[in-house]
Scaffold this active site. Structure first.
Site, PDB file in Angstrom:
ATOM      1  N   ARG A   9       0.808  -1.239   0.000  1.00  0.00           N
ATOM      2  CA  ARG A   9       0.000   0.000   0.000  1.00  0.00           C
ATOM      3  C   ARG A   9       0.832   1.277   0.000  1.00  0.00           C
ATOM      4  NH1 ARG A   9      -2.759  -3.358   3.380  1.00  0.00           N
ATOM      5  NH2 ARG A   9      -4.539  -4.296   2.341  1.00  0.00           N
ATOM      6  N   LYS A  69       2.803  11.613 -11.428  1.00  0.00           N
ATOM      7  CA  LYS A  69       1.984  10.696 -12.231  1.00  0.00           C
ATOM      8  C   LYS A  69       2.761   9.414 -12.470  1.00  0.00           C
ATOM      9  CE  LYS A  69      -0.787  13.797 -15.066  1.00  0.00           C
ATOM     10  NZ  LYS A  69      -1.076  14.158 -16.463  1.00  0.00           N
ATOM     11  N   GLU A 121      10.126  19.005 -25.485  1.00  0.00           N
ATOM     12  CA  GLU A 121       9.449  19.399 -24.244  1.00  0.00           C
ATOM     13  C   GLU A 121      10.098  20.656 -23.646  1.00  0.00           C
ATOM     14  OE1 GLU A 121       6.680  17.976 -23.080  1.00  0.00           O
ATOM     15  OE2 GLU A 121       6.637  15.973 -23.970  1.00  0.00           O
ATOM     16  N   LYS A 153       7.943  23.075 -14.362  1.00  0.00           N
ATOM     17  CA  LYS A 153       7.037  21.946 -14.148  1.00  0.00           C
ATOM     18  C   LYS A 153       6.624  21.910 -12.673  1.00  0.00           C
ATOM     19  CE  LYS A 153       5.098  17.753 -14.816  1.00  0.00           C
ATOM     20  NZ  LYS A 153       5.091  16.491 -15.522  1.00  0.00           N
ATOM     21  N   GLU A 158      -4.347  18.115 -12.174  1.00  0.00           N
ATOM     22  CA  GLU A 158      -4.723  18.521 -13.515  1.00  0.00           C
ATOM     23  C   GLU A 158      -6.176  18.952 -13.644  1.00  0.00           C
ATOM     24  OE1 GLU A 158      -3.294  15.826 -16.465  1.00  0.00           O
ATOM     25  OE2 GLU A 158      -3.447  17.363 -18.004  1.00  0.00           O
ATOM     26  N   ARG A 164      -2.548  22.833 -14.889  1.00  0.00           N
ATOM     27  CA  ARG A 164      -1.626  21.823 -15.415  1.00  0.00           C
ATOM     28  C   ARG A 164      -1.882  21.561 -16.902  1.00  0.00           C
ATOM     29  NH1 ARG A 164       0.474  16.543 -11.967  1.00  0.00           N
ATOM     30  NH2 ARG A 164       1.795  15.721 -13.604  1.00  0.00           N
ATOM     31  N   ASN A 175       0.088  20.760 -21.827  1.00  0.00           N
ATOM     32  CA  ASN A 175      -0.286  19.964 -23.002  1.00  0.00           C
ATOM     33  C   ASN A 175      -0.148  20.716 -24.309  1.00  0.00           C
ATOM     34  OD1 ASN A 175      -0.793  17.547 -21.729  1.00  0.00           O
ATOM     35  ND2 ASN A 175      -2.855  18.190 -21.148  1.00  0.00           N
ATOM     36  N   HIS A 190       0.302  18.830 -27.492  1.00  0.00           N
ATOM     37  CA  HIS A 190       0.009  17.435 -27.183  1.00  0.00           C
ATOM     38  C   HIS A 190      -1.304  16.931 -27.783  1.00  0.00           C
ATOM     39  CE1 HIS A 190       3.456  17.775 -24.622  1.00  0.00           C
ATOM     40  NE2 HIS A 190       3.329  16.557 -24.154  1.00  0.00           N
ATOM     41  N   HIS A 239      -0.514  13.642 -29.424  1.00  0.00           N
ATOM     42  CA  HIS A 239      -1.097  12.353 -29.016  1.00  0.00           C
ATOM     43  C   HIS A 239      -1.813  11.688 -30.184  1.00  0.00           C
ATOM     44  CE1 HIS A 239      -1.204  13.682 -24.517  1.00  0.00           C
ATOM     45  NE2 HIS A 239      -0.124  12.974 -24.778  1.00  0.00           N
ATOM     46  N   HIS A 257       7.765  10.183 -28.180  1.00  0.00           N
ATOM     47  CA  HIS A 257       6.749  11.123 -27.730  1.00  0.00           C
ATOM     48  C   HIS A 257       7.110  12.579 -28.081  1.00  0.00           C
ATOM     49  CE1 HIS A 257       3.788  13.104 -25.230  1.00  0.00           C
ATOM     50  NE2 HIS A 257       4.754  13.691 -24.543  1.00  0.00           N
TER      51      HIS A 257
HETATM   52  N1  LIG Z   1       4.651  10.534 -15.592  1.00  0.00           N
HETATM   53  C1  LIG Z   1       4.664  11.580 -16.369  1.00  0.00           C
HETATM   54  O1  LIG Z   1       4.274  12.675 -15.988  1.00  0.00           O
HETATM   55  C2  LIG Z   1       5.183  11.406 -17.769  1.00  0.00           C
HETATM   56  C3  LIG Z   1       5.503  12.543 -18.530  1.00  0.00           C
HETATM   57  C4  LIG Z   1       6.067  12.355 -19.799  1.00  0.00           C
HETATM   58  C5  LIG Z   1       6.298  11.077 -20.276  1.00  0.00           C
HETATM   59  N2  LIG Z   1       5.949  10.003 -19.519  1.00  0.00           N
HETATM   60  C6  LIG Z   1       6.200   8.623 -19.999  1.00  0.00           C
HETATM   61  O2  LIG Z   1       7.596   8.474 -20.174  1.00  0.00           O
HETATM   62  C7  LIG Z   1       7.860   7.500 -21.180  1.00  0.00           C
HETATM   63  C8  LIG Z   1       8.935   8.031 -22.094  1.00  0.00           C
HETATM   64  O3  LIG Z   1      10.056   8.291 -21.310  1.00  0.00           O
HETATM   65  P1  LIG Z   1      11.439   8.789 -21.931  1.00  0.00           P
HETATM   66  O4  LIG Z   1      11.208   9.713 -23.036  1.00  0.00           O
HETATM   67  O5  LIG Z   1      12.231   9.229 -20.762  1.00  0.00           O
HETATM   68  O6  LIG Z   1      12.045   7.504 -22.598  1.00  0.00           O
HETATM   69  P2  LIG Z   1      12.333   5.994 -22.145  1.00  0.00           P
HETATM   70  O7  LIG Z   1      12.142   5.778 -20.701  1.00  0.00           O
HETATM   71  O8  LIG Z   1      11.540   5.160 -23.101  1.00  0.00           O
HETATM   72  O9  LIG Z   1      13.882   5.876 -22.477  1.00  0.00           O
HETATM   73  C9  LIG Z   1      14.318   6.023 -23.808  1.00  0.00           C
HETATM   74  C10 LIG Z   1      15.474   5.072 -24.121  1.00  0.00           C
HETATM   75  O10 LIG Z   1      16.674   5.595 -23.582  1.00  0.00           O
HETATM   76  C11 LIG Z   1      17.338   4.630 -22.787  1.00  0.00           C
HETATM   77  N3  LIG Z   1      18.038   5.389 -21.749  1.00  0.00           N
HETATM   78  C12 LIG Z   1      17.490   6.049 -20.709  1.00  0.00           C
HETATM   79  N4  LIG Z   1      18.416   6.742 -20.047  1.00  0.00           N
HETATM   80  C13 LIG Z   1      19.595   6.496 -20.660  1.00  0.00           C
HETATM   81  C14 LIG Z   1      20.922   6.956 -20.456  1.00  0.00           C
HETATM   82  N5  LIG Z   1      21.221   7.826 -19.498  1.00  0.00           N
HETATM   83  N6  LIG Z   1      21.878   6.487 -21.289  1.00  0.00           N
HETATM   84  C15 LIG Z   1      21.579   5.639 -22.295  1.00  0.00           C
HETATM   85  N7  LIG Z   1      20.343   5.207 -22.561  1.00  0.00           N
HETATM   86  C16 LIG Z   1      19.353   5.636 -21.748  1.00  0.00           C
HETATM   87  C17 LIG Z   1      16.251   3.698 -22.319  1.00  0.00           C
HETATM   88  O11 LIG Z   1      16.743   2.434 -21.993  1.00  0.00           O
HETATM   89  C18 LIG Z   1      15.327   3.677 -23.533  1.00  0.00           C
HETATM   90  O12 LIG Z   1      15.790   2.755 -24.491  1.00  0.00           O
HETATM   91  C19 LIG Z   1       6.536   7.222 -21.860  1.00  0.00           C
HETATM   92  O13 LIG Z   1       6.062   5.968 -21.424  1.00  0.00           O
HETATM   93  C20 LIG Z   1       5.616   8.337 -21.349  1.00  0.00           C
HETATM   94  O14 LIG Z   1       4.274   7.924 -21.258  1.00  0.00           O
HETATM   95  C21 LIG Z   1       5.416  10.141 -18.272  1.00  0.00           C
HETATM   96 ZN   LIG Z   2       4.861  15.402 -23.255  1.00  0.00          ZN
END
Ligand SMILES: NC(=O)c1ccc[n+]([C@@H]2O[C@H](COP(=O)([O-])OP(=O)(O)OC[C@H]3O[C@@H](n4cnc5c(N)ncnc54)[C@H](O)[C@@H]3O)[C@@H](O)[C@H]2O)c1
Ligand SMILES: [Zn+2]
Length: 373
Positions: A122, A144, A186, A228, A238, A242, A246, A249, A253, A266
């Protein structure tokens, strides 16, 4: 070493985001400041761990060595099966209610591991060590967490704020160039929606940033993290504020969803989306021609994007209406009345949207797309 400490207000406990080159060197010390933990459980991916392992502390005085749990962080593995297997691994590792879970990775690791921390017994303490630009300026801040379902992205999750975020720009050295560029979309977004000075800085320094110049990264990452943090501190769940995050986006999206999340990173979809939002803002009489031109030309400078998919405007509009962020199918767009400002609009005429979708892709495609990866 210059460390910037940014405070985030949250409905549970407030937390700090520490930004700076080399900030991971004070990680153990910062973790001890949070309180006593029975064990430290690090969740990461094999790829990330290979790249950053040396920078991350593994031994914590009094607590002992951390246990490491690795999972494949492909977007396709951001699902409930992964949550279950990580949770079971924590159980086998003897993690109790007083354990600290450290999520070390990009947004995929952060979202999955954050959700595991929210559910395990939990809820156990969570700290993020974001290793992508996207994670440092966006996903690690705001609480999130969650996973995808076969029916759609991020459909199952929880708000679960971390206790600490450590954003060290040194770990970005190994990030693949495409991931860096995707994160820069971003970064530009923050300039457009909230900080005209940051936007101007990006215009003057984009080449340095693309080369990962430490001073340039030190200028942009803490500022974006701060923006942020400000937005989510005012509107954690949101309800209004917030929403400006977007920008780009609604289109973005839709592009991701009609291509089944297989074509765009993304940020790449958001880059197209911001250029389309600039055109739409202009079409609707909200964004001046010169601001729209500045947004488009800065976005183009992050580099080649996968081409705009061959799809009808209607198909994209259907995808936009299905977005979980649209309210009962009503189209909402965040547009920019001036660089540094943004607002959400729900009364943009469908004609304007269709118009942009008709001429936008061709107008923008010149030099922007490339099938190169
Ligand atoms: N929670 C939120 O508010 C929020 C906001 C934006 C995006 N997201 C989510 O985040 C995800 C995308 O995340 P991302 O863009 O960070 O990409 P990711 O987590 O998919 O990483 C991208 C690639 O880079 C590699 N990688 C990561 N760090 C590295 C490093 N330092 N050196 C070498 N390789 C590295 C990873 O293994 C992966 O192959 C999506 O699932 C999206 O939905 C969440
Ligand atoms: Zn985004």
């Amino acid at each position: 070493m210059r460390i910037q400490r940014i405070q985030v207000k949250s409905s549970s406990e407030n937390y700090s985001v520490l930004c700076g080159s080399g900030v991971l060197r004070v990680a153990a010390q910062e973790i001890h400041r949070l309180g006593k933990f029975s064990s430290v459980q690090i969740v990461s991916s094999p790829k990330v761990w290979r790249a950053v392992e040396k920078s991350i502390p593994r031994n914590f005085a009094k607590i002992g060595p951390a246990k490491i749990h690795l999972f494949d962080d492909a977007e396709s593995k951001k699902n409930l099966q992964t949550v279950e297997s990580l949770t079971r691994a924590l159980t086998r590792a003897g993690a109790d209610r007083h354990a600290l879970l450290i999520a070390a990775g990009g947004g995929v690791v952060g979202d999955v591991a954050g959700f595991v921390a929210a559910g395990y017994l939990r809820g156990i303490a969570l700290a993020h060590i974001p290793t992508t630009l996207v994670a440092q300026v966006d996903s690690a801040i705001g609480g999130k967490t969650g996973v995808n379902l076969p029916e759609g992205k991020n459909l199952f999750g929880a708000f679960y704020p971390p206790r600490l975020v450590l954003a060290d720009s040194q770990v970005l050295r190994t990030l693949p160039p495409r991931e860096l560029r995707s994160g820069l979309a971003e970064v530009i977004k923050y300039g457009v929606i909230a900080d005209a000075k940051l936007f101007a800085y990006l215009e003057s320094n984009m080449e340095r940033i693309l080369q990962r110049d430490p001073a340039a990264l030190a200028r942009i990452i803490p500022r974006c993290a701060e923006l942020k943090a400000q937005v989510v501190s005012r509107d954690e769940r949101e309800s209004g504020q917030r929403e400006i995050l977007n920008f780009g986006h609604t289109f973005g999206h839709a592009l991701e969803s009609i291509t089944n999340y297989r074509v765009f990173r993304h940020g790449e979809a958001v880059a197209w989306g911001m250029m389309a939002a600039a055109l739409l803002g202009h079409e609707a009489g909200i964004t001046s021609a010169s601001d729209a031109a500045r947004i488009i030309s800065l976005t183009r400078r992050i580099g080649p994007l996968p081409p705009w998919p061959s799809s009808t405007p209607q198909k994209l509009i259907v995808a936009m209406r299905a977005d979980k962020k649209s309210r009962s199918g009503k189209l909402r767009f965040v547009l920019s009345p001036a660089i540094g400002k943004a607002q959400s609009y729900d009364a943009i005429s469908l004609d304007d949207v269709e118009h942009v979708l008709h001429y936008g892709p061709q107008l923008l495609s010149n030099e922007t797309s490339s099938s190169k990866k």
